[in-house]
Design a protein around this motif. Structure first.
Motif, PDB file in Angstrom:
ATOM      1  N   VAL A   6     -40.628  -4.555  -7.852  1.00 20.19           N
ATOM      2  CA  VAL A   6     -40.132  -3.178  -7.778  1.00 20.19           C
ATOM      3  C   VAL A   6     -38.622  -3.154  -7.943  1.00 20.19           C
ATOM      4  CG1 VAL A   6     -39.853  -1.182  -6.266  1.00 20.19           C
ATOM      5  CG2 VAL A   6     -42.069  -2.332  -6.422  1.00 20.19           C
ATOM      6  N   SER A   7     -37.907  -4.035  -7.245  1.00 17.66           N
ATOM      7  CA  SER A   7     -36.444  -4.065  -7.352  1.00 17.66           C
ATOM      8  C   SER A   7     -36.001  -4.340  -8.776  1.00 17.66           C
ATOM      9  CB  SER A   7     -35.859  -5.133  -6.428  1.00 17.66           C
ATOM     10  OG  SER A   7     -36.037  -4.777  -5.098  1.00 17.66           O
ATOM     11  N   LEU A   8     -36.608  -5.338  -9.397  1.00 20.78           N
ATOM     12  CA  LEU A   8     -36.234  -5.658 -10.772  1.00 20.78           C
ATOM     13  C   LEU A   8     -36.665  -4.552 -11.723  1.00 20.78           C
ATOM     14  CD1 LEU A   8     -37.078  -9.451 -10.896  1.00 20.78           C
ATOM     15  CD2 LEU A   8     -34.819  -8.413 -11.007  1.00 20.78           C
ATOM     16  N   ALA A   9     -37.845  -4.019 -11.513  1.00 22.46           N
ATOM     17  CA  ALA A   9     -38.341  -2.976 -12.414  1.00 22.46           C
ATOM     18  C   ALA A   9     -37.469  -1.733 -12.346  1.00 22.46           C
ATOM     19  CB  ALA A   9     -39.787  -2.641 -12.083  1.00 22.46           C
ATOM     20  N   LEU A  10     -37.118  -1.307 -11.155  1.00 26.94           N
ATOM     21  CA  LEU A  10     -36.310  -0.091 -11.055  1.00 26.94           C
ATOM     22  C   LEU A  10     -34.948  -0.304 -11.662  1.00 26.94           C
ATOM     23  CD1 LEU A  10     -34.027   0.082  -8.492  1.00 26.94           C
ATOM     24  CD2 LEU A  10     -36.127  -0.168  -7.231  1.00 26.94           C
ATOM     25  N   LEU A  11     -34.403  -1.484 -11.521  1.00 28.00           N
ATOM     26  CA  LEU A  11     -33.116  -1.764 -12.142  1.00 28.00           C
ATOM     27  C   LEU A  11     -33.238  -1.753 -13.661  1.00 28.00           C
ATOM     28  CD1 LEU A  11     -30.176  -2.457 -11.583  1.00 28.00           C
ATOM     29  CD2 LEU A  11     -30.808  -4.844 -11.779  1.00 28.00           C
ATOM     30  N   LEU A  12     -34.303  -2.369 -14.169  1.00 29.72           N
ATOM     31  CA  LEU A  12     -34.494  -2.403 -15.614  1.00 29.72           C
ATOM     32  C   LEU A  12     -34.725  -1.018 -16.182  1.00 29.72           C
ATOM     33  CD1 LEU A  12     -36.736  -5.570 -15.913  1.00 29.72           C
ATOM     34  CD2 LEU A  12     -34.331  -5.359 -16.533  1.00 29.72           C
ATOM     35  N   VAL A  13     -35.458  -0.191 -15.456  1.00 30.45           N
ATOM     36  CA  VAL A  13     -35.771   1.147 -15.948  1.00 30.45           C
ATOM     37  C   VAL A  13     -34.536   2.034 -15.962  1.00 30.45           C
ATOM     38  CG1 VAL A  13     -37.011   3.278 -15.393  1.00 30.45           C
ATOM     39  CG2 VAL A  13     -38.202   1.091 -15.360  1.00 30.45           C
ATOM     40  N   PHE A  14     -33.761   2.017 -14.903  1.00 29.85           N
ATOM     41  CA  PHE A  14     -32.674   2.976 -14.772  1.00 29.85           C
ATOM     42  C   PHE A  14     -31.287   2.454 -15.093  1.00 29.85           C
ATOM     43  CE2 PHE A  14     -35.714   5.071 -11.794  1.00 29.85           C
ATOM     44  CZ  PHE A  14     -35.829   6.252 -12.498  1.00 29.85           C
ATOM     45  N   ALA A  15     -30.975   1.241 -14.747  1.00 29.37           N
ATOM     46  CA  ALA A  15     -29.579   0.838 -14.747  1.00 29.37           C
ATOM     47  C   ALA A  15     -29.136   0.007 -15.942  1.00 29.37           C
ATOM     48  CB  ALA A  15     -29.269   0.072 -13.465  1.00 29.37           C
ATOM     49  N   LEU A  16     -30.048  -0.595 -16.640  1.00 24.88           N
ATOM     50  CA  LEU A  16     -29.650  -1.453 -17.748  1.00 24.88           C
ATOM     51  C   LEU A  16     -29.801  -0.740 -19.081  1.00 24.88           C
ATOM     52  CD1 LEU A  16     -31.213  -4.841 -16.643  1.00 24.88           C
ATOM     53  CD2 LEU A  16     -28.837  -4.161 -16.528  1.00 24.88           C
ATOM     54  N   PRO A  17     -29.181  -1.262 -20.135  1.00 22.50           N
ATOM     55  CA  PRO A  17     -29.349  -0.669 -21.457  1.00 22.50           C
ATOM     56  C   PRO A  17     -30.818  -0.681 -21.865  1.00 22.50           C
ATOM     57  CG  PRO A  17     -27.656  -2.370 -21.479  1.00 22.50           C
ATOM     58  CD  PRO A  17     -28.316  -2.413 -20.129  1.00 22.50           C
ATOM     59  N   THR A  18     -31.154   0.164 -22.814  1.00 25.27           N
ATOM     60  CA  THR A  18     -32.539   0.257 -23.251  1.00 25.27           C
ATOM     61  C   THR A  18     -32.743  -0.437 -24.585  1.00 25.27           C
ATOM     62  OG1 THR A  18     -32.081   2.358 -24.319  1.00 25.27           O
ATOM     63  CG2 THR A  18     -32.890   2.448 -22.059  1.00 25.27           C
ATOM     64  N   HIS A  93     -21.010  -1.186  -4.556  1.00 24.45           N
ATOM     65  CA  HIS A  93     -21.217  -2.447  -3.845  1.00 24.45           C
ATOM     66  C   HIS A  93     -20.600  -3.626  -4.597  1.00 24.45           C
ATOM     67  CE1 HIS A  93     -23.898  -0.963  -0.666  1.00 24.45           C
ATOM     68  NE2 HIS A  93     -24.268  -0.076  -1.559  1.00 24.45           N
ATOM     69  N   GLY A  94     -19.831  -3.329  -5.641  1.00 28.14           N
ATOM     70  CA  GLY A  94     -19.131  -4.379  -6.381  1.00 28.14           C
ATOM     71  C   GLY A  94     -20.049  -5.271  -7.201  1.00 28.14           C
ATOM     72  N   MET A  95     -21.149  -4.707  -7.710  1.00 29.01           N
ATOM     73  CA  MET A  95     -22.125  -5.493  -8.461  1.00 29.01           C
ATOM     74  C   MET A  95     -22.389  -4.885  -9.824  1.00 29.01           C
ATOM     75  SD  MET A  95     -25.511  -6.684  -6.449  1.00 29.01           S
ATOM     76  CE  MET A  95     -25.163  -7.212  -4.801  1.00 29.01           C
ATOM     77  N   THR A  96     -22.706  -5.746 -10.772  1.00 29.52           N
ATOM     78  CA  THR A  96     -23.190  -5.295 -12.069  1.00 29.52           C
ATOM     79  C   THR A  96     -24.716  -5.396 -12.056  1.00 29.52           C
ATOM     80  OG1 THR A  96     -23.208  -7.490 -13.079  1.00 29.52           O
ATOM     81  CG2 THR A  96     -21.122  -6.230 -13.218  1.00 29.52           C
ATOM     82  N   PRO A  97     -25.392  -4.697 -12.974  1.00 27.70           N
ATOM     83  CA  PRO A  97     -26.848  -4.845 -13.052  1.00 27.70           C
ATOM     84  C   PRO A  97     -27.273  -6.299 -13.277  1.00 27.70           C
ATOM     85  CG  PRO A  97     -26.168  -2.929 -14.304  1.00 27.70           C
ATOM     86  CD  PRO A  97     -24.907  -3.650 -13.886  1.00 27.70           C
ATOM     87  N   GLN A  98     -26.510  -7.019 -14.070  1.00 27.33           N
ATOM     88  CA  GLN A  98     -26.845  -8.413 -14.345  1.00 27.33           C
ATOM     89  C   GLN A  98     -26.710  -9.264 -13.084  1.00 27.33           C
ATOM     90  OE1 GLN A  98     -24.698  -6.510 -16.148  1.00 27.33           O
ATOM     91  NE2 GLN A  98     -25.860  -6.232 -18.020  1.00 27.33           N
ATOM     92  N   GLN A  99     -25.665  -9.030 -12.289  1.00 27.34           N
ATOM     93  CA  GLN A  99     -25.498  -9.777 -11.041  1.00 27.34           C
ATOM     94  C   GLN A  99     -26.642  -9.471 -10.073  1.00 27.34           C
ATOM     95  OE1 GLN A  99     -21.590  -8.198 -10.251  1.00 27.34           O
ATOM     96  NE2 GLN A  99     -20.617 -10.192 -10.591  1.00 27.34           N
ATOM     97  N   PHE A 100     -27.003  -8.200  -9.980  1.00 29.55           N
ATOM     98  CA  PHE A 100     -28.099  -7.818  -9.104  1.00 29.55           C
ATOM     99  C   PHE A 100     -29.386  -8.513  -9.538  1.00 29.55           C
ATOM    100  CE2 PHE A 100     -31.751  -5.265  -7.980  1.00 29.55           C
ATOM    101  CZ  PHE A 100     -31.550  -5.027  -6.633  1.00 29.55           C
ATOM    102  N   ARG A 101     -29.660  -8.474 -10.826  1.00 31.37           N
ATOM    103  CA  ARG A 101     -30.882  -9.104 -11.339  1.00 31.37           C
ATOM    104  C   ARG A 101     -30.877 -10.601 -11.063  1.00 31.37           C
ATOM    105  NH1 ARG A 101     -31.103  -7.990 -16.942  1.00 31.37           N
ATOM    106  NH2 ARG A 101     -29.714  -9.742 -17.143  1.00 31.37           N
ATOM    107  N   ARG A 102     -29.755 -11.247 -11.296  1.00 30.01           N
ATOM    108  CA  ARG A 102     -29.672 -12.699 -11.073  1.00 30.01           C
ATOM    109  C   ARG A 102     -29.866 -13.027  -9.593  1.00 30.01           C
ATOM    110  NH1 ARG A 102     -24.882 -16.903 -12.247  1.00 30.01           N
ATOM    111  NH2 ARG A 102     -26.180 -18.748 -12.089  1.00 30.01           N
ATOM    112  N   MET A 103     -29.260 -12.221  -8.726  1.00 30.90           N
ATOM    113  CA  MET A 103     -29.450 -12.440  -7.285  1.00 30.90           C
ATOM    114  C   MET A 103     -30.907 -12.207  -6.901  1.00 30.90           C
ATOM    115  SD  MET A 103     -26.048 -10.880  -5.479  1.00 30.90           S
ATOM    116  CE  MET A 103     -26.508 -11.467  -3.850  1.00 30.90           C
ATOM    117  N   ALA A 104     -31.521 -11.158  -7.424  1.00 29.15           N
ATOM    118  CA  ALA A 104     -32.917 -10.849  -7.095  1.00 29.15           C
ATOM    119  C   ALA A 104     -33.830 -12.001  -7.491  1.00 29.15           C
ATOM    120  CB  ALA A 104     -33.346  -9.557  -7.779  1.00 29.15           C
ATOM    121  N   ILE A 105     -33.600 -12.572  -8.656  1.00 25.52           N
ATOM    122  CA  ILE A 105     -34.426 -13.688  -9.116  1.00 25.52           C
ATOM    123  C   ILE A 105     -34.198 -14.914  -8.238  1.00 25.52           C
ATOM    124  CG2 ILE A 105     -34.788 -15.304 -11.026  1.00 25.52           C
ATOM    125  CD1 ILE A 105     -34.251 -12.871 -12.905  1.00 25.52           C
ATOM    126  N   THR A 106     -32.936 -15.196  -7.910  1.00 26.56           N
ATOM    127  CA  THR A 106     -32.637 -16.345  -7.051  1.00 26.56           C
ATOM    128  C   THR A 106     -33.275 -16.174  -5.678  1.00 26.56           C
ATOM    129  OG1 THR A 106     -30.567 -16.800  -8.218  1.00 26.56           O
ATOM    130  CG2 THR A 106     -30.779 -17.685  -5.980  1.00 26.56           C
TER     131      THR A 106
END
Length: 125
Positions: A6-18, A93-106
């Protein structure tokens, strides 16, 4: 495991380029995160928990708006507004979508970090 999807999906749907950029970036980013897990401090983990909670609130709000959208134009407007709100939350929160995604995966792939994160989050019920 569902909450990570859900966390990754919502980020991919809304916050990252399409489109193709998202597909290429998503595949590369996931591969990078798996091959090079990042070190996450307790402070970074607390920040991740806070931003994830905020993103989940935004997702809930915008999913309700999406259900009410009657036309494709309305749906696109909701997606744009949701994406903007999520990007702003990440920036606060001082994060980019890519940083959030990388942290979520880790975190997803590291049981100790998952346990710490779960202990930081309020229990529902």
């Amino acid at each position: 495991m569902k909450i990570w999807k859900v966390s990754l999906a919502l980020l991919l749907v809304f916050a990252l380029p399409t489109g193709a950029a998202l597909a290429a970036d998503g595949a590369a980013g996931a591969a990078d995160a798996r091959s090079q897990p990042m070190q996450i401090s307790d402070q970074q983990l607390r920040n991740f928990a806070a931003v994830r909670a905020e993103l989940n609130q935004i997702r809930t709000r915008f999913m309700a708006n999406l259900k009410q959208a009657d036309t494709e134009a309305d749906r696109q407007r909701v997606f744009r507004e949701g994406g903007k709100a999520m990007r702003q939350a990440l920036q606060r929160h001082g994060m980019t979508p890519q940083q959030f995604r990388r942290m979520a995966i880790t975190i997803r792939d590291t049981p100790e970090l998952r346990e710490k994160l779960e202990a930081m989050e309020p229990r529902s019920g």
